[in-house]
Design a protein around this motif. Structure first.
Motif, PDB file in Angstrom:
ATOM      1  N   GLY A 173     -26.195  19.994   1.007  1.00  0.00           N
ATOM      2  CA  GLY A 173     -25.514  18.781   1.436  1.00  0.00           C
ATOM      3  C   GLY A 173     -25.590  18.459   2.910  1.00  0.00           C
ATOM      4  N   ILE A 174     -26.559  18.988   3.628  1.00  0.00           N
ATOM      5  CA  ILE A 174     -26.649  18.751   5.067  1.00  0.00           C
ATOM      6  C   ILE A 174     -26.769  17.259   5.371  1.00  0.00           C
ATOM      7  N   PHE A 175     -27.732  16.593   4.735  1.00  0.00           N
ATOM      8  CA  PHE A 175     -27.871  15.147   4.974  1.00  0.00           C
ATOM      9  C   PHE A 175     -26.777  14.363   4.257  1.00  0.00           C
ATOM     10  N   ALA A 176     -26.448  14.740   3.029  1.00  0.00           N
ATOM     11  CA  ALA A 176     -25.469  13.982   2.243  1.00  0.00           C
ATOM     12  C   ALA A 176     -24.131  13.884   2.959  1.00  0.00           C
ATOM     13  N   GLU A 177     -23.659  14.992   3.512  1.00  0.00           N
ATOM     14  CA  GLU A 177     -22.383  14.971   4.232  1.00  0.00           C
ATOM     15  C   GLU A 177     -22.455  14.060   5.455  1.00  0.00           C
ATOM     16  N   SER A 178     -23.517  14.192   6.222  1.00  0.00           N
ATOM     17  CA  SER A 178     -23.621  13.394   7.445  1.00  0.00           C
ATOM     18  C   SER A 178     -23.727  11.907   7.122  1.00  0.00           C
ATOM     19  N   ALA A 179     -24.436  11.557   6.044  1.00  0.00           N
ATOM     20  CA  ALA A 179     -24.543  10.152   5.652  1.00  0.00           C
ATOM     21  C   ALA A 179     -23.201   9.615   5.167  1.00  0.00           C
ATOM     22  N   ALA A 180     -22.430  10.445   4.461  1.00  0.00           N
ATOM     23  CA  ALA A 180     -21.139  10.011   3.937  1.00  0.00           C
ATOM     24  C   ALA A 180     -20.128   9.740   5.047  1.00  0.00           C
ATOM     25  N   ARG A 181     -20.334  10.307   6.214  1.00  0.00           N
ATOM     26  CA  ARG A 181     -19.404  10.117   7.331  1.00  0.00           C
ATOM     27  C   ARG A 181     -19.711   8.858   8.153  1.00  0.00           C
ATOM     28  N   LEU A 182     -20.851   8.230   7.925  1.00  0.00           N
ATOM     29  CA  LEU A 182     -21.225   7.069   8.720  1.00  0.00           C
ATOM     30  C   LEU A 182     -20.309   5.886   8.411  1.00  0.00           C
ATOM     31  N   PRO A 183     -19.957   5.090   9.409  1.00  0.00           N
ATOM     32  CA  PRO A 183     -19.029   3.981   9.188  1.00  0.00           C
ATOM     33  C   PRO A 183     -19.580   2.877   8.290  1.00  0.00           C
ATOM     34  N   GLY A 198     -18.099  23.309  -2.091  1.00  0.00           N
ATOM     35  CA  GLY A 198     -17.121  24.063  -1.310  1.00  0.00           C
ATOM     36  C   GLY A 198     -17.043  23.577   0.131  1.00  0.00           C
ATOM     37  N   HIS A 199     -18.193  23.271   0.715  1.00  0.00           N
ATOM     38  CA  HIS A 199     -18.203  22.803   2.097  1.00  0.00           C
ATOM     39  C   HIS A 199     -17.615  21.407   2.216  1.00  0.00           C
ATOM     40  N   LYS A 200     -17.845  20.591   1.239  1.00  0.00           N
ATOM     41  CA  LYS A 200     -17.293  19.229   1.214  1.00  0.00           C
ATOM     42  C   LYS A 200     -15.776  19.241   1.310  1.00  0.00           C
ATOM     43  N   ARG A 201     -15.148  20.209   0.700  1.00  0.00           N
ATOM     44  CA  ARG A 201     -13.683  20.271   0.649  1.00  0.00           C
ATOM     45  C   ARG A 201     -13.056  20.553   2.008  1.00  0.00           C
ATOM     46  N   ARG A 202     -13.863  20.890   2.992  1.00  0.00           N
ATOM     47  CA  ARG A 202     -13.318  21.143   4.328  1.00  0.00           C
ATOM     48  C   ARG A 202     -13.018  19.842   5.082  1.00  0.00           C
ATOM     49  N   ASP A 203     -13.538  18.719   4.577  1.00  0.00           N
ATOM     50  CA  ASP A 203     -13.391  17.448   5.284  1.00  0.00           C
ATOM     51  C   ASP A 203     -12.640  16.456   4.398  1.00  0.00           C
ATOM     52  N   PRO A 204     -11.398  16.067   4.766  1.00  0.00           N
ATOM     53  CA  PRO A 204     -10.621  15.125   3.947  1.00  0.00           C
ATOM     54  C   PRO A 204     -11.338  13.802   3.717  1.00  0.00           C
ATOM     55  N   LEU A 205     -12.127  13.342   4.702  1.00  0.00           N
ATOM     56  CA  LEU A 205     -12.855  12.090   4.528  1.00  0.00           C
ATOM     57  C   LEU A 205     -13.810  12.163   3.348  1.00  0.00           C
ATOM     58  N   LEU A 206     -14.492  13.301   3.220  1.00  0.00           N
ATOM     59  CA  LEU A 206     -15.465  13.457   2.141  1.00  0.00           C
ATOM     60  C   LEU A 206     -14.800  13.592   0.778  1.00  0.00           C
ATOM     61  N   MET A 207     -13.513  13.901   0.769  1.00  0.00           N
ATOM     62  CA  MET A 207     -12.783  14.055  -0.484  1.00  0.00           C
ATOM     63  C   MET A 207     -12.210  12.733  -0.991  1.00  0.00           C
ATOM     64  N   GLU A 208     -12.387  11.650  -0.222  1.00  0.00           N
ATOM     65  CA  GLU A 208     -11.949  10.351  -0.711  1.00  0.00           C
ATOM     66  C   GLU A 208     -12.729   9.987  -1.971  1.00  0.00           C
ATOM     67  N   PRO A 209     -12.077   9.439  -2.995  1.00  0.00           N
ATOM     68  CA  PRO A 209     -12.757   9.113  -4.258  1.00  0.00           C
ATOM     69  C   PRO A 209     -13.997   8.244  -4.040  1.00  0.00           C
ATOM     70  N   GLY A 210     -15.107   8.709  -4.566  1.00  0.00           N
ATOM     71  CA  GLY A 210     -16.341   7.948  -4.495  1.00  0.00           C
ATOM     72  C   GLY A 210     -17.119   8.085  -3.210  1.00  0.00           C
ATOM     73  N   ARG A 211     -16.570   8.728  -2.194  1.00  0.00           N
ATOM     74  CA  ARG A 211     -17.255   8.831  -0.905  1.00  0.00           C
ATOM     75  C   ARG A 211     -18.506   9.699  -1.017  1.00  0.00           C
TER      76      ARG A 211
END
Length: 307
Positions: free
Chosen positions: A121-131, A151-164
């Motif tokens: 998820g290296i790219f996926a996480e970074s793309a999901a954080r873009l405004p 597991g790594h996704k769960r460290r960031d509340p933003l990434l846990m938003e439904p559908g993010r």
């Protein structure tokens, strides 16, 4: 690298590129449409073990799945086996931005991404954080690395938003096709994946319907040249050890002109819009753009789907 290992490797490469005197070499577009074998022969069906749990048309290589499962635990270690992917990630975003520079979205539009072969998820996480991101769907057939990604996704509340950010343990062949244009994706990414599949032509054909009209397919891969073999197989794996052994198979690499030829003939794609960018890893300095590097080593490639 031991001398006898080098001799075996060189002989193996010589066998890969030797063409029978009486056999006509396929065109570049034909070579991309046909699957690869271990000896770079052009056959009509992928050579892989049958796996009843996957689609019979799957281009997933079980050997590659096992290899990356074994590396799963170190995926998010910036100094571990995926270090080069972490260092490359900013260039991925820069390349996507350059493709869309003269193709701006409307002010209210947010982008939907599909990241194929997402790994940890290296790219996926970074793309999901873009405004300007609406959502990221990331797929991978390797369960071990997806477990790490979740597991790594769960460290960031933003990434846990439904559908993010949604991870799916599936191959592209088993991903449901969009039934309406709005269900497709603005950006479909394929980073460091094409050189790990059994049949690049059929693989690409399966992902094309997921790109929205007007959207972009963006990928990175490696040219099939002597230089790339020396850099990725000999230096990176055998000498420097910065890439785990067995990560790359030279015969699976795809040349930039093969991709251009493919999309020039593929209906519904703006072959004239195809863009490429050569890149090279410089120890101590990271990834750097290299003019003309797409002809001999690592490169980015992007093409737009017609409106």
């Amino acid at each position: 690298m031991r001398p006898h290992t080098s001799v075996r490797a060189i002989r193996s490469i010589q066998r890969c590129i030797r063409q029978p005197a009486q056999t006509q070499r396929p065109t570049l577009s034909q070579s991309l449409r046909l699957p690869y074998t271990a000896t770079r022969a052009f056959t009509t069906t992928p050579t892989r073990p049958h796996n009843p749990s996957r689609s019979p048309d799957s281009t997933v290589d079980p050997t590659e799945v096992s290899h990356f499962n074994a590396l799963a635990s170190s995926w998010w270690d910036p100094h571990g086996s995926s270090r080069l992917l972490h260092l490359m990630n900013p260039l991925r975003h820069d390349f996507i931005a350059s493709c869309r520079f003269n193709d701006p979205m409307t002010p209210s539009q947010k982008l939907k991404y599909l990241d194929i072969g997402c790994g940890g998820g290296i790219f996926a996480e970074s793309a999901a954080r873009l405004p300007d991101t609406h959502s990221v769907t990331a797929i991978d057939p390797t369960p071990g690395v997806l477990k790490i990604a979740e597991g790594h996704k769960r460290r960031d509340p933003l990434l846990m938003e439904p559908g993010r950010l949604t991870y799916l343990n599936t191959s592209i062949e088993d991903l449901p096709l969009p039934t309406r244009p709005e269900e497709a994706y603005d950006i479909v990414t394929l980073f460091e994946v094409l050189e790990h599949v059994n049949a690049p032509g059929p693989f690409i054909s399966n992902l094309l319907p997921h790109v929205k009209p007007g959207g972009w397919l963006v990928m990175s891969t490696i040219a099939r040249t002597w230089t790339s073999w020396l850099v990725t197989n000999v230096m990176a794996e055998d000498v420097l050890g910065i890439v785990p052994k067995g990560t790359h198979e030279w015969g699976k690499y795809v040349n930039e002109d093969e991709l251009r030829g493919y999309f020039a003939k593929e209906p519904g794609w703006d072959g004239a819009s195809a863009r490429s960018l050569g890149v090279m890893y410089v120890p101590g300095l990271g990834w750097k753009e290299v003019k003309g590097g797409e002809d001999w080593g690592n490169y980015f490639f992007a093409v737009k789907r017609l409106e």
